[in-house]
Motif scaffolding. Structure first.
Motif, PDB file in Angstrom:
ATOM      1  N   PHE A  34      36.579  29.922  51.737  1.00  0.00           N
ATOM      2  CA  PHE A  34      37.054  29.249  52.946  1.00  0.00           C
ATOM      3  C   PHE A  34      38.563  28.978  52.890  1.00  0.00           C
ATOM      4  CE2 PHE A  34      37.730  25.017  54.971  1.00  0.00           C
ATOM      5  CZ  PHE A  34      37.671  25.477  56.274  1.00  0.00           C
ATOM      6  N   GLY A  35      39.270  29.406  53.960  1.00  0.00           N
ATOM      7  CA  GLY A  35      40.670  29.031  54.121  1.00  0.00           C
ATOM      8  C   GLY A  35      41.651  29.643  53.140  1.00  0.00           C
ATOM      9  N   VAL A  36      41.307  30.789  52.548  1.00  0.00           N
ATOM     10  CA  VAL A  36      42.234  31.383  51.578  1.00  0.00           C
ATOM     11  C   VAL A  36      43.301  32.259  52.251  1.00  0.00           C
ATOM     12  CG1 VAL A  36      40.642  31.329  49.606  1.00  0.00           C
ATOM     13  CG2 VAL A  36      40.647  33.300  51.127  1.00  0.00           C
ATOM     14  N   GLY A  37      43.150  32.515  53.570  1.00  0.00           N
ATOM     15  CA  GLY A  37      44.175  33.286  54.283  1.00  0.00           C
ATOM     16  C   GLY A  37      43.720  34.644  54.781  1.00  0.00           C
ATOM     17  N   LYS A  38      42.420  34.859  54.939  1.00  0.00           N
ATOM     18  CA  LYS A  38      41.896  36.169  55.351  1.00  0.00           C
ATOM     19  C   LYS A  38      42.352  36.530  56.778  1.00  0.00           C
ATOM     20  CE  LYS A  38      37.743  34.557  54.651  1.00  0.00           C
ATOM     21  NZ  LYS A  38      38.074  33.235  54.090  1.00  0.00           N
ATOM     22  N   THR A  39      42.168  35.591  57.708  1.00  0.00           N
ATOM     23  CA  THR A  39      42.571  35.852  59.100  1.00  0.00           C
ATOM     24  C   THR A  39      44.082  36.070  59.166  1.00  0.00           C
ATOM     25  OG1 THR A  39      40.732  34.516  59.899  1.00  0.00           O
ATOM     26  CG2 THR A  39      42.544  34.872  61.444  1.00  0.00           C
ATOM     27  N   THR A  40      44.805  35.290  58.371  1.00  0.00           N
ATOM     28  CA  THR A  40      46.267  35.422  58.334  1.00  0.00           C
ATOM     29  C   THR A  40      46.656  36.818  57.874  1.00  0.00           C
ATOM     30  OG1 THR A  40      46.396  33.072  57.791  1.00  0.00           O
ATOM     31  CG2 THR A  40      48.372  34.397  57.370  1.00  0.00           C
ATOM     32  N   LYS A  73      45.210  23.445  58.837  1.00  0.00           N
ATOM     33  CA  LYS A  73      44.058  24.325  59.083  1.00  0.00           C
ATOM     34  C   LYS A  73      43.216  23.727  60.203  1.00  0.00           C
ATOM     35  CE  LYS A  73      40.693  27.306  57.589  1.00  0.00           C
ATOM     36  NZ  LYS A  73      40.754  28.647  58.137  1.00  0.00           N
ATOM     37  N   THR A  76      38.615  28.062  62.178  1.00  0.00           N
ATOM     38  CA  THR A  76      37.898  28.799  61.132  1.00  0.00           C
ATOM     39  C   THR A  76      37.186  29.997  61.746  1.00  0.00           C
ATOM     40  OG1 THR A  76      36.350  28.543  59.280  1.00  0.00           O
ATOM     41  CG2 THR A  76      35.750  27.427  61.331  1.00  0.00           C
ATOM     42  N   THR A  77      37.088  31.071  60.973  1.00  0.00           N
ATOM     43  CA  THR A  77      36.449  32.300  61.460  1.00  0.00           C
ATOM     44  C   THR A  77      34.933  32.114  61.477  1.00  0.00           C
ATOM     45  OG1 THR A  77      38.240  33.600  60.529  1.00  0.00           O
ATOM     46  CG2 THR A  77      36.201  34.783  61.026  1.00  0.00           C
ATOM     47  N   GLY A 100      34.807  32.589  55.938  1.00  0.00           N
ATOM     48  CA  GLY A 100      34.823  32.008  54.588  1.00  0.00           C
ATOM     49  C   GLY A 100      33.795  30.917  54.384  1.00  0.00           C
ATOM     50  N   ASN A 149      47.008  34.596  46.915  1.00  0.00           N
ATOM     51  CA  ASN A 149      47.813  34.180  48.065  1.00  0.00           C
ATOM     52  C   ASN A 149      48.650  32.967  47.651  1.00  0.00           C
ATOM     53  OD1 ASN A 149      48.801  34.147  50.621  1.00  0.00           O
ATOM     54  ND2 ASN A 149      46.947  33.368  51.606  1.00  0.00           N
ATOM     55  N   PRO A 152      52.502  27.118  48.747  1.00  0.00           N
ATOM     56  CA  PRO A 152      53.618  26.456  48.065  1.00  0.00           C
ATOM     57  C   PRO A 152      53.181  25.451  46.994  1.00  0.00           C
ATOM     58  CG  PRO A 152      53.692  26.100  50.470  1.00  0.00           C
ATOM     59  CD  PRO A 152      52.536  26.983  50.195  1.00  0.00           C
ATOM     60  N   ASP A 178      51.880  37.110  49.817  1.00  0.00           N
ATOM     61  CA  ASP A 178      52.010  36.070  50.835  1.00  0.00           C
ATOM     62  C   ASP A 178      51.363  36.664  52.080  1.00  0.00           C
ATOM     63  OD1 ASP A 178      52.751  34.447  52.941  1.00  0.00           O
ATOM     64  OD2 ASP A 178      54.701  33.961  52.077  1.00  0.00           O
TER      65      ASP A 178
HETATM   66  N1  LIG Z   1      51.922  28.737  52.674  1.00  0.00           N
HETATM   67  C1  LIG Z   1      51.034  29.662  53.022  1.00  0.00           C
HETATM   68  N2  LIG Z   1      50.126  29.352  53.941  1.00  0.00           N
HETATM   69  C2  LIG Z   1      49.225  30.284  54.292  1.00  0.00           C
HETATM   70  C3  LIG Z   1      49.235  31.570  53.707  1.00  0.00           C
HETATM   71  N3  LIG Z   1      48.195  32.275  54.215  1.00  0.00           N
HETATM   72  C4  LIG Z   1      47.561  31.455  55.074  1.00  0.00           C
HETATM   73  N4  LIG Z   1      48.177  30.257  55.148  1.00  0.00           N
HETATM   74  C5  LIG Z   1      47.762  29.108  55.947  1.00  0.00           C
HETATM   75  O1  LIG Z   1      46.508  28.705  55.419  1.00  0.00           O
HETATM   76  C6  LIG Z   1      45.600  28.346  56.428  1.00  0.00           C
HETATM   77  C7  LIG Z   1      44.312  29.106  56.304  1.00  0.00           C
HETATM   78  O2  LIG Z   1      44.494  30.447  56.678  1.00  0.00           O
HETATM   79  P1  LIG Z   1      43.368  31.334  57.400  1.00  0.00           P
HETATM   80  O3  LIG Z   1      43.996  32.668  57.569  1.00  0.00           O
HETATM   81  O4  LIG Z   1      42.777  30.656  58.571  1.00  0.00           O
HETATM   82  O5  LIG Z   1      42.258  31.392  56.267  1.00  0.00           O
HETATM   83  P2  LIG Z   1      40.831  32.100  56.337  1.00  0.00           P
HETATM   84  O6  LIG Z   1      40.568  32.595  54.960  1.00  0.00           O
HETATM   85  O7  LIG Z   1      40.768  33.073  57.437  1.00  0.00           O
HETATM   86  O8  LIG Z   1      39.897  30.858  56.675  1.00  0.00           O
HETATM   87  P3  LIG Z   1      38.333  30.872  57.118  1.00  0.00           P
HETATM   88  O9  LIG Z   1      38.157  31.932  58.132  1.00  0.00           O
HETATM   89  O10 LIG Z   1      38.118  29.497  57.693  1.00  0.00           O
HETATM   90  O11 LIG Z   1      37.553  31.072  55.868  1.00  0.00           O
HETATM   91  C8  LIG Z   1      46.340  28.557  57.750  1.00  0.00           C
HETATM   92  O12 LIG Z   1      46.819  27.295  58.175  1.00  0.00           O
HETATM   93  C9  LIG Z   1      47.475  29.493  57.391  1.00  0.00           C
HETATM   94  O13 LIG Z   1      48.639  29.275  58.182  1.00  0.00           O
HETATM   95  C10 LIG Z   1      50.249  31.866  52.747  1.00  0.00           C
HETATM   96  O14 LIG Z   1      50.339  32.967  52.212  1.00  0.00           O
HETATM   97  N5  LIG Z   1      51.110  30.870  52.437  1.00  0.00           N
END
Ligand SMILES: Nc1nc2c(ncn2[C@@H]2O[C@H](COP(=O)(O)OP(=O)(O)OP(=O)(O)O)[C@@H](O)[C@H]2O)c(=O)[nH]1
Ligand SMILES: [Mg+2]
Length: 206
Positions: A34-40, A73, A76-77, A100, A149, A152, A178
């Protein structure tokens, strides 16, 4: 017959069209807890406008949705992310990001179907959220690379310590990234493609 005046369905936007030179398309999944940055990652690297299925995390999710102390955050996906990138003129990758949160994991089986390889994204603040994902890929025999990922406030560990903590075989590539940066996310995909190529050359690809 005159169709003037009837509604027309617009054709695909130019940037959404596959390059004419494309010869092969490969399915890649972007996985991780969860929230590791997959959608990003799917969003930063995709050359077409990515499809996302994000839902706002609401008050109702408190105690159910773990937002690991992050106020930024907010979504969520719930089903999947989808994007596309042409790695070369001939090779196109279709990217599928998984949800996630544990309550949506039942969708993974379909998303893994036909995938040639996977990127496992990890957050060093919460390594444990990606353990199950790695186990599932190993069970299904989907080759993967691990991308760290860089958040900071995430602790930094030597790659070999991460390998031990995640119990990964020595040949599995681990790279830093990143996910917000296109070039960095693209590098991760290139690492995966090189890894898949080396597996294919050694006859290890199932
Ligand atoms: N500083 C930093 N923040 C990031 C990075 N990648 C993602 N974020 C932030 O982390 C948060 C989670 O990113 P998501 O892309 O939603 O993560 P996810 O894995 O898709 O989350 P779920 O779908 O909920 O599992 C967001 O607020 C992003 O802006 C990164 O490389 N560096
Ligand atoms: Mg997501």
């Amino acid at each position: 017959m005159d169709f003037k005046g009837s509604d027309t369905i617009p054709g695909p936007r130019t940037e959404d069209q596959l390059p004419h030179t494309a010869e092969a398309a490969v399915k890649i999944v972007i996985v991780g807890g969860f929230g590791v940055g997959k959608t990003t990652m799917v969003g930063s690297v995709s050359e077409i406008r990515p499809l996302t299925t994000e839902e706002t995390m609401t008050q109702a999710g408190i105690g159910v949705d773990d937002n690991f102390g992050s106020d930024s955050k907010t979504a969520t996906t719930v089903a999947m992310d989808f994007g596309r990138i042409s790695i070369t003129d001939q090779l196109v990758l279709y990217l599928f990001g998984t949800p996630g949160q544990e309550r949506f994991w039942f969708l993974w089986n379909g998303l893994f179907e036909g995938a040639l390889g996977a990127v496992v994204l990890i957050d060093t603040r919460r390594l444990e959220v990606s353990f199950d994902v790695i186990g599932r890929l190993e069970e299904r025999g989907v080759p993967f690379v691990v991308a760290v990922n860089s958040f900071p406030d995430g602790p930094r560990y030597p790659i070999e310590d991460l390998r031990t903590a995640l119990d990964l075989d020595p040949e599995i590539p681990i790279v830093e990234c990143d996910a917000r940066r296109r070039a960095s996310s693209r590098d991760v995909l290139m690492t995966l493609m090189r890894f898949l190529h080396s597996l294919a050359m050694s006859g290890a690809l199932r």
